[in-house]
Design a protein around this motif. Structure first.
Motif, PDB file in Angstrom:
ATOM      1  N   ASP A 103      -7.781  -0.270   6.166  1.00 24.88           N
ATOM      2  CA  ASP A 103      -7.475   0.548   7.088  1.00 24.88           C
ATOM      3  C   ASP A 103      -6.033  -0.062   7.660  1.00 24.88           C
ATOM      4  OD1 ASP A 103      -8.975   1.909   6.550  1.00 24.88           O
ATOM      5  OD2 ASP A 103     -10.585   1.995   8.059  1.00 24.88           O
ATOM      6  N   GLN A 104      -6.216  -1.337   7.175  1.00 21.09           N
ATOM      7  CA  GLN A 104      -4.405  -1.851   8.648  1.00 21.09           C
ATOM      8  C   GLN A 104      -3.625  -2.823   7.377  1.00 21.09           C
ATOM      9  OE1 GLN A 104      -6.843  -3.791  11.486  1.00 21.09           O
ATOM     10  NE2 GLN A 104      -5.219  -5.187  12.348  1.00 21.09           N
ATOM     11  N   LEU A 105      -3.960  -2.690   6.909  1.00 15.89           N
ATOM     12  CA  LEU A 105      -3.203  -3.761   5.685  1.00 15.89           C
ATOM     13  C   LEU A 105      -1.785  -2.055   5.306  1.00 15.89           C
ATOM     14  CD1 LEU A 105      -4.663  -6.302   3.415  1.00 15.89           C
ATOM     15  CD2 LEU A 105      -3.155  -6.729   5.621  1.00 15.89           C
ATOM     16  N   PHE A 106       0.058  -2.332   4.858  1.00 13.20           N
ATOM     17  CA  PHE A 106       0.291  -0.861   3.916  1.00 13.20           C
ATOM     18  C   PHE A 106       1.341  -1.467   3.495  1.00 13.20           C
ATOM     19  CE2 PHE A 106       1.263  -1.284   8.529  1.00 13.20           C
ATOM     20  CZ  PHE A 106       2.781  -1.350   8.327  1.00 13.20           C
ATOM     21  N   ALA A 107       1.644  -2.622   4.117  1.00 16.07           N
ATOM     22  CA  ALA A 107       2.921  -3.239   3.778  1.00 16.07           C
ATOM     23  C   ALA A 107       2.944  -4.031   2.421  1.00 16.07           C
ATOM     24  CB  ALA A 107       3.528  -4.741   4.339  1.00 16.07           C
ATOM     25  N   ALA A 108       3.867  -3.791   1.377  1.00 15.23           N
ATOM     26  CA  ALA A 108       3.809  -4.448   0.019  1.00 15.23           C
ATOM     27  C   ALA A 108       3.254  -5.541  -0.714  1.00 15.23           C
ATOM     28  CB  ALA A 108       5.013  -4.267  -1.191  1.00 15.23           C
ATOM     29  N   SER A 109       3.347  -6.797   0.670  1.00 17.44           N
ATOM     30  CA  SER A 109       3.037  -7.582  -0.153  1.00 17.44           C
ATOM     31  C   SER A 109       3.033  -8.673   1.768  1.00 17.44           C
ATOM     32  CB  SER A 109       5.140  -9.181  -0.185  1.00 17.44           C
ATOM     33  OG  SER A 109       5.812  -9.243   1.449  1.00 17.44           O
TER      34      SER A 109
END
Length: 289
Positions: A103-109
């Protein structure tokens, strides 16, 4: 607006504080009523309570994700303004890490995700890179900087989510069930990382169901029950059988062992209680038991 509490001589003034706070979701009954909860600098606080007791709601009130229906949220003794400037000031001081890292991580790396907050503050690129590096080192995930977030293990995703909050350099880090879903090794790695953050001056508030973890890790406890919120030294609150029953929490393992040892004359009444199996091993090796 509710006036701030005066500073007392009992300890440092709170960094962030809920004063007579109440909250209810739309068309629902009150979740929290007349809650007073102060977070002082340099503490490790375990927030405990049964499912549905309001732990997550309380954390979101502290971090500004929800606004008190009654009472006030204070930052350094002054009421928080829920405009862009006020919330930016709050969120550079207090950071919340939710239970599910997805629910918190969304970027590619990992590196891109950790850099998101500092970049949004408008910091220079060199400062952003420095903060990302420091956060990755604090959570022991430097090697994962270029790793796609969708290829991380669950424990790695947990630490990456925490690193994103740490990169904001908050004075208070709030976490909702950070050890949930981790195996014992993953829990130990996370607790080691939290220990490094505390040594660096970060105040940590952790919501957890694990009373053994709370007793081992925290300085203070905050226990939510139908009677309200009680705060105090973690060992005192988790030895209160009436409070534990009211909050539907079990007695910690170490507290039960200490009572048995005292009943059999193997532990002096004024001796400190063991908090971990390692404490017992050390005492046995030293001939204390």
């Amino acid at each position: 607006m509710t006036p701030p509490h005066p500073t007392t001589s009992q300890g440092p003034a709170p960094v962030v504080e809920l004063v007579r706070a109440g909250f209810a979701y739309e068309d629902g009954p009150p979740v929290l009523e007349d809650v007073d909860f102060a977070v002082a600098e340099g503490r490790a606080i375990a927030l405990l309570g049964r499912n549905g007791s309001g732990k997550t709601t309380l954390l979101r009130l502290l971090s500004g994700g929800l606004k008190c229906g009654r009472g006030a949220l204070l930052l350094d003794g002054a009421p928080v303004a829920y405009d862009r400037r006020g919330l930016t000031r709050l969120r550079t001081t207090v950071q919340l890490v939710v239970q599910d890292p997805d629910d918190q991580l969304f970027a590619a790396s990992v590196g891109q995700d950790v850099s998101f907050g500092p970049t949004n503050l408008g910091l220079p690129e060199d400062e952003v890179r420095l903060r990302v590096r420091e956060a990755l080192e604090a959570l022991d995930i430097v090697a994962l900087e270029d790793r796609p977030t969708h290829l991380l293990s669950y424990g790695q995703r947990k630490r990456a989510a925490i690193a994103g909050a740490v990169a904001m350099r908050p004075r208070v880090l709030i976490m909702d069930e950070p050890t949930a879903g981790l195996d014992p090794h993953g829990q130990e790695r996370l607790l080691d990382a939290l220990g490094r953050l505390r040594e660096g001056g970060t105040t940590v508030v952790m919501a957890t169901h694990d009373v053994d973890l709370a007793l081992r890790w925290a300085d203070e406890a905050a226990v939510l029950s139908p009677a309200g919120l009680r705060t105090g030294p973690v060992a005192d609150l988790l030895a209160d059988d009436e409070l534990l029953a009211d909050a539907r929490l079990r007695r910690p393992w170490a507290t039960a062992v200490a009572r048995l040892l005292r009943a059999r004359g193997l532990l002096a009444p004024d001796a400190p209680e063991p908090r971990t199996p390692e404490d017992l091993d050390a005492w046995a090796g030293a001939g204390s038991l």
